[in-house]
Design a protein around this motif. Structure first.
Motif, PDB file in Angstrom:
ATOM      1  N   ASN A   7       7.629   1.561  -1.343  1.00 27.45           N
ATOM      2  CA  ASN A   7       6.843   1.387  -2.564  1.00 27.45           C
ATOM      3  C   ASN A   7       5.499   2.120  -2.496  1.00 27.45           C
ATOM      4  O   ASN A   7       4.903   2.433  -3.515  1.00 27.45           O
ATOM      5  CB  ASN A   7       6.607  -0.097  -2.860  1.00 27.45           C
TER       6      ASN A   7
ATOM      7  N   VAL B 257      13.826  -4.523  -6.512  1.00 25.99           N
ATOM      8  CA  VAL B 257      12.686  -4.837  -5.653  1.00 25.99           C
ATOM      9  C   VAL B 257      13.000  -6.029  -4.752  1.00 25.99           C
ATOM     10  O   VAL B 257      12.740  -6.005  -3.542  1.00 25.99           O
ATOM     11  CB  VAL B 257      11.440  -5.141  -6.510  1.00 25.99           C
TER      12      VAL B 257
ATOM     13  N   LYS C 102       7.967  -8.057  -7.746  1.00 26.30           N
ATOM     14  CA  LYS C 102       7.379  -6.719  -7.705  1.00 26.30           C
ATOM     15  C   LYS C 102       6.855  -6.445  -6.299  1.00 26.30           C
ATOM     16  O   LYS C 102       6.550  -7.373  -5.539  1.00 26.30           O
ATOM     17  CB  LYS C 102       6.260  -6.574  -8.725  1.00 26.30           C
ATOM     18  N   ASN C 103       6.743  -5.171  -5.947  1.00 26.37           N
ATOM     19  CA  ASN C 103       6.299  -4.823  -4.614  1.00 26.37           C
ATOM     20  C   ASN C 103       4.860  -5.271  -4.384  1.00 26.37           C
ATOM     21  O   ASN C 103       3.986  -5.054  -5.232  1.00 26.37           O
ATOM     22  CB  ASN C 103       6.406  -3.313  -4.396  1.00 26.37           C
TER      23      ASN C 103
END
Length: 231
Positions: A145, A8, A81-82
């Protein structure tokens, strides 16, 4: 350190770099219309007149969306994280379709009819080629994502349709004698205007579908499996 640089973060770092370069180059090129002489290109205009071109408007839109995505890139680098919301993905998609239209129209229509030397002269190389390619790469390779549903590819035609309405009014209804525009793209003289009305939206949607599946291919390649579509 290895754990920090997860997939990510790596993808968002690349996306951030591409988006920043895109914003810088588009800003430089657009500001150039107010500072430099762009004669010898296919857009020999100065000042606010530059905003009548789809090339410039689509690149500005894409640069704005790229700047927005940069914010979520940075957040993803911090959190691991996205962070990009669905609305941002949709906006980046439709703006990328817009500059893809610019790139492909130049390569397959304007280049052959007006000359590639004009199309890629000076800062036009950024607006017609480099910036669209940066946007395509960042969107298709790094920013997946949020998977768009197939029906959402229709968003991709919005910039072209809106501009097409304005272009038709300014060229076909008003014309230069009434304060409108000349047909600088040749969509009413090189090819019949009634053909352009159908060809451009259809071609744009084909491009949108192509970008959608290009991203799906990279998502599968990098992720190893398809991410379920969001409802």
């Amino acid at each position: 350190m290895k754990a920090f640089f997860n997939k990510v973060r790596v993808l968002n770092l690349v996306s951030l770099a591409l988006n920043i370069v895109n914003v810088i180059l588009v800003t430089y090129a657009i500001v150039g219309f107010f500072v430099y002489d762009f004669s010898g290109t296919n857009m020999p205009v100065a000042g606010v007149t530059c905003f009548r071109y789809f090339t410039n408007l689509s690149n500005i839109l894409c640069a704005v969306m790229s700047a927005i995505v940069c914010v979520f890139n940075v957040k993803a680098l911090v959190s691991g994280k996205n962070e990009e919301p669905k609305w941002a993905s949709i906006c980046k998609f439709l703006s990328t379709v817009g500059v893809s239209v610019t790139f492909l129209v130049v390569v397959f229509f304007l280049g052959p009819t007006q000359g590639y030397d004009l199309m890629f002269a000076g800062p036009c190389i950024y607006l017609h080629c480099i910036c669209p390619l940066l946007a395509i790469i960042s969107y298709a390779v790094c920013e997946f994502n949020n998977k768009l549903k197939f029906v959402e590819t229709l968003y991709g035609i919005i910039p072209t349709v809106l501009y097409g309405i304005v272009y038709f009014i300014m060229v076909m209804i008003l014309g230069q004698e009434k304060g409108g525009w000349e047909d600088f793209y040749g969509f009413a003289t090189v090819i019949p205007w009634y053909a352009s009305i159908f060809i451009m939206p259809i071609a744009t949607y084909v491009i949108a579908i192509g970008l959608h599946f290009l991203q799906a291919g990279f998502r599968k390649l990098i992720s190893g499996k398809e991410k379920p579509a969001e409802e």
